[in-house]
Motif scaffolding. Sequence first.
Motif, short mmCIF file in Angstrom:
data_model
loop_
_atom_site.label_atom_id
_atom_site.label_comp_id
_atom_site.label_asym_id
_atom_site.label_seq_id
_atom_site.Cartn_x
_atom_site.Cartn_y
_atom_site.Cartn_z
N VAL B 126 0.80 -1.22 0.00
CA VAL B 126 0.00 0.00 0.00
C VAL B 126 0.84 1.27 0.00
O VAL B 126 0.31 2.36 -0.14
CB VAL B 126 -0.96 0.05 1.20
CG1 VAL B 126 -1.90 -1.09 1.17
CG2 VAL B 126 -0.19 0.10 2.48
N CYS B 127 2.15 1.15 0.18
CA CYS B 127 2.96 2.37 0.27
C CYS B 127 2.90 3.15 -1.04
O CYS B 127 3.27 2.61 -2.08
CB CYS B 127 4.40 2.00 0.60
SG CYS B 127 5.48 3.40 0.80
N PRO B 128 2.45 4.38 -1.03
CA PRO B 128 2.27 5.11 -2.29
C PRO B 128 3.57 5.55 -2.94
O PRO B 128 3.65 5.67 -4.15
CB PRO B 128 1.42 6.32 -1.89
CG PRO B 128 1.58 6.46 -0.44
CD PRO B 128 1.95 5.15 0.13
N THR B 129 4.60 5.77 -2.15
CA THR B 129 5.85 6.24 -2.74
C THR B 129 6.88 5.13 -2.89
O THR B 129 8.00 5.38 -3.30
CB THR B 129 6.48 7.33 -1.86
OG1 THR B 129 6.62 6.79 -0.54
CG2 THR B 129 5.61 8.55 -1.84
N ASN B 130 6.52 3.90 -2.54
CA ASN B 130 7.45 2.77 -2.58
C ASN B 130 8.69 3.00 -1.75
O ASN B 130 9.78 2.56 -2.09
CB ASN B 130 7.87 2.45 -4.02
CG ASN B 130 6.77 1.76 -4.77
OD1 ASN B 130 5.94 1.10 -4.16
ND2 ASN B 130 6.74 1.93 -6.07
N SER B 131 8.52 3.73 -0.63
CA SER B 131 9.69 3.89 0.22
C SER B 131 9.88 2.68 1.12
O SER B 131 11.00 2.33 1.48
CB SER B 131 9.56 5.15 1.06
OG SER B 131 8.46 5.01 1.95
N LEU B 132 8.77 2.04 1.45
CA LEU B 132 8.86 0.80 2.23
C LEU B 132 9.11 -0.36 1.30
O LEU B 132 8.39 -0.56 0.33
CB LEU B 132 7.53 0.53 2.95
CG LEU B 132 7.39 0.92 4.41
CD1 LEU B 132 6.05 0.44 4.91
CD2 LEU B 132 8.48 0.33 5.24
N THR B 133 10.15 -1.11 1.57
CA THR B 133 10.43 -2.28 0.74
C THR B 133 10.87 -3.41 1.65
O THR B 133 11.24 -3.21 2.81
CB THR B 133 11.58 -2.01 -0.25
OG1 THR B 133 12.67 -1.43 0.46
CG2 THR B 133 11.14 -1.11 -1.37
N HIS B 134 10.83 -4.61 1.09
CA HIS B 134 11.37 -5.77 1.79
C HIS B 134 12.84 -5.88 1.47
O HIS B 134 13.23 -5.90 0.31
CB HIS B 134 10.71 -7.05 1.29
CG HIS B 134 9.35 -7.30 1.84
ND1 HIS B 134 9.14 -7.69 3.14
CD2 HIS B 134 8.15 -7.21 1.27
CE1 HIS B 134 7.85 -7.84 3.33
NE2 HIS B 134 7.22 -7.55 2.22
N SER B 135 13.66 -5.96 2.49
CA SER B 135 15.04 -6.35 2.20
C SER B 135 15.06 -7.87 2.15
O SER B 135 14.06 -8.51 2.44
CB SER B 135 15.98 -5.86 3.30
OG SER B 135 15.65 -6.52 4.50
N LYS B 136 16.18 -8.44 1.75
CA LYS B 136 16.21 -9.90 1.70
C LYS B 136 16.80 -10.48 2.97
O LYS B 136 17.00 -11.67 3.07
CB LYS B 136 17.05 -10.35 0.50
CG LYS B 136 16.32 -10.15 -0.80
CD LYS B 136 16.89 -11.07 -1.85
CE LYS B 136 16.99 -10.34 -3.16
NZ LYS B 136 17.79 -11.09 -4.13
N LYS B 137 17.05 -9.62 3.95
CA LYS B 137 17.64 -10.14 5.19
C LYS B 137 16.61 -10.94 5.95
O LYS B 137 15.45 -10.56 6.06
CB LYS B 137 18.09 -8.96 6.07
CG LYS B 137 19.38 -8.34 5.64
CD LYS B 137 19.91 -7.45 6.74
CE LYS B 137 18.89 -6.40 7.09
NZ LYS B 137 19.33 -5.57 8.21
N TYR B 138 17.03 -12.04 6.51
CA TYR B 138 16.11 -12.83 7.32
C TYR B 138 16.67 -13.13 8.70
O TYR B 138 16.02 -13.74 9.52
CB TYR B 138 15.79 -14.15 6.61
CG TYR B 138 17.01 -14.91 6.18
CD1 TYR B 138 17.54 -14.73 4.91
CD2 TYR B 138 17.63 -15.80 7.04
CE1 TYR B 138 18.66 -15.42 4.52
CE2 TYR B 138 18.74 -16.49 6.65
CZ TYR B 138 19.26 -16.30 5.38
OH TYR B 138 20.36 -16.98 4.99
N GLU B 139 17.88 -12.66 8.96
CA GLU B 139 18.48 -12.99 10.25
C GLU B 139 18.26 -11.83 11.19
O GLU B 139 19.04 -10.90 11.25
CB GLU B 139 19.98 -13.22 10.08
CG GLU B 139 20.28 -14.47 9.32
CD GLU B 139 21.67 -14.46 8.78
OE1 GLU B 139 22.04 -13.47 8.12
OE2 GLU B 139 22.39 -15.43 8.99
#
Lengths: 353, 164, 377
Positions: B126-139
């Motif tokens: 839902v982020c309109p500016t695409n500032s929130l993203t998933h990093s690939k870190k899982y640890e």
Amino acid sequence: MNGLTDFTITTSSYGWNALFGLSEQTPVLVILLISFFFFFILVLFPLYFLLGFFERKLAADLQARVGPNRTHGKGLLQVLADTLKLENKEKKIETTVFRRVSPHLKTAALYSTFAVLPFGTAMIFLDSDSSVFIPFACFGVLFLISLFASDGSIDLEDEILAHRQAFLWLSSWVPAMISVFISVVRVGSGRWSTILSSQSHGPLSWGVFSSPFGFLGFFVFLFSGLVALQLPPFHSIDRGMRHRAGSSLARFNVDQFYSLFAWCILASALFLGGQHTREISDTSFMWSAFQLVSSLVKASLLYIVLRVVARAMPQLRQDQMTEFCWRVLTPLALLSLIGEVIWAQLALVGGSS
Amino acid sequence: MKASIIRSIINAFKILFDGVNSLIRALSASLPYLFNVNPNTLRKEVTEQYPDPVSSRTIDDLPPRTRGLIQNDIEQCIGCRDCAKACPVDCFVIESERLDETQKEWVSLFDIDHAKCIFCGLCVEVCPTNSLTHSKKYEGATQVKKEMIESFGRGEPPRRGDYQ
Amino acid sequence: MIYSRERLHSQNTHLSWGPSDPLLPGVFKLFAETEGDLIRSAKIETGFLHKGLEKCSEKRNWFTSMVSIDRIEPETPLFTELAFCIAVEEICNIQVPRRAQTIRLILCELGRVGSHLNFLSRLAIATGFETVSHYIFRERELILDLFELMTGRRFNPNFFRFGGVAADITEGFIERIHETTRLIEIRLREYHALMIENRAFVDRLAWQGILSTELAQFKGLTGPSARASGLRYDVRKAEPYSGYEQFDFRVPLGMGSRGTTGDGFDRVMVRLEEIRESLLLLSHAVDAVPAGDFLALHTQFEFAVPAGEAYSRVESPRGMLACHVVSDGGFHPVRVQWRTPSASNIEIIPEILRGATLQDLPVVLSSFNLSMAEVDR
């Protein structure tokens, strides 16, 4: 065959004397004690750790996993680590005196079978003309002890399974005894030293290769051993492990290892030739050590092969195992015995004419 | 009587034959693993030993859509709080104010509590500016729960006069 | 004598297992009245895994309720998502584009293969065959990797949306599917040799836990366990959804090849055949993905569903999964009720266990592929 009724008890244990460098006049009891401690500390436990590790590593390779690889770089001391860990756990406090004492009684009874195991022609403590049946009598007595002097299972399910186990033991004991008879018939006597010497002319003289009935008898013996000792693939849900924890579990594991290993030593003595061919001198240190090492090596290889191959098969129900023993193993053993008798007679006729 | 004995004998041999057959088949299917036949394609151990030694696959081997820990590019963030509304578990703490000089939102506090996050990805969607993203870190495991809160906020806004 | 009737406990005694016991395939209590080794009657008690997920769905709005739907069946989450989406699309009258339907079909069939592999692995452990269990889990890893490639997570993908799916097919997905299908087919032959042609394995399952067709129908069983007893009902054929009507696939029935129709072995065979059919279906579907949109409308968290209710049915790997959605025009669902296959299938346990031995217990229970998360929600 009046040799079988000869009940004089002789010992052919001067091989052990030679191994420890003691003179032949030393009393048998002293030799027995010394060799028992030697076996227990220097042979049984190292073999338990080594073979346990190999069994787990090979089974893991079979299952596309890695297996133990942490302890001491390559995982060699894994079983030692597990045993030490179990020893350090809290001990279960039993209520009655009987429950506290009976596991030790059973362990003592189990390890007393050491006195009747054949490690070589000159390393047998009990070598009469029917001595080949004595280890099985010992195992039978053990079974009776565990049946009547049980720890008193708390769980009803365990009792039901214990009763089933009793009948399972009986039904696997019968084919084992019959296959032992096959070896006796082949050699003509029940004396351990005779059986061992008759197989000392190279692999072709081994019991398993001497005749097709010996071959069948070998496998019947192995399978009945696996059933009797409740090991995979004839191993139902092991509720016996459920009530054991800590050091009693460690003791149970070592006991299980020892029972299968003793069975493998018996199998290798009966069918796989317990000693090598060339006779150097009957009482030399080299000869005794050689005999001991070769019988241990054969038993270890057999042990490993049995345990690894057993992982490739699913496990059966106990009533299926009983059925298997009575319907398949026993008739097969009887047929092999009859065949072996005929074979031996034909060999005699062919040899004399 | 005779026929049933013969039948049971034949049955016994049949069981034996089936048993030997099964054993041979089972061994021929599983023993190649033991002897490492054809190691490259089908017969290799699948255990990934982690974290010691480090796995043969690195973070870059993960597919591009992997939903790892959430990160926020705070320069792009406009403080609309759509992510906080979308989050099923309320793991965002956001404070922002509108600066009079630039007419832009200054996001002073933007905390993501990774202990609560269920990695559903709705906030990113839902982020309109695409500032929130998933990093690939899982640890993200820590021993102190407070360390799982990651702060992206910019802190105190610059005062009137500092912003020249 | 040492062994009197009372000492041997040969009259009826009561045993209980659970809630957490290595014998049981899940978290539930099992009470049994036994006579010696045989079970005379059994009773089950469930509810230990109740998480209140149906209530949680009501708490959230339409947009975020998908995360509660995911967790109803953690092993096969896409089927619950699909059922929910179909029901809501029916209320809202949304037409799902063909491309989205095919993508949904592909992911669901992948999930079906993964679930059946999981079942086989657990059954192998129950029969004491750990070797095969490790091999099968290795194949399941491939499927989970495929899920991660497409949706971003291995479990709880949260991927289906009202009107389609959340994202389009990634590049490399179709090639990976072809590769995986080929690999699993090779491995299936291996499992066939290890399990189906193995006398010991067959003996554990054939003639055990026989379920007659009448009993299956009476108790309302669905799924592969019912089809193994001869009950021919598959939602994909009876009421096709999401594009299943375009593809030609077979629904395997129990044949009684090693024992009798409806025994444990048939349940295993039916699932093995279903894996094969799903792989075939996958390879056809993946080559025939139509062009178009992957999502009909973009929903935000203020999405309101018009008032109405709908009931959707989906064929999950365990049976018929149905979802009843009620809406009153607001931002939250009023009621989301689930008819899960395991909740109905678990009713068969007291009947099946009558006459079974104690040692058959884990094998017979595992052969029904029950999931306690579905039963208790």
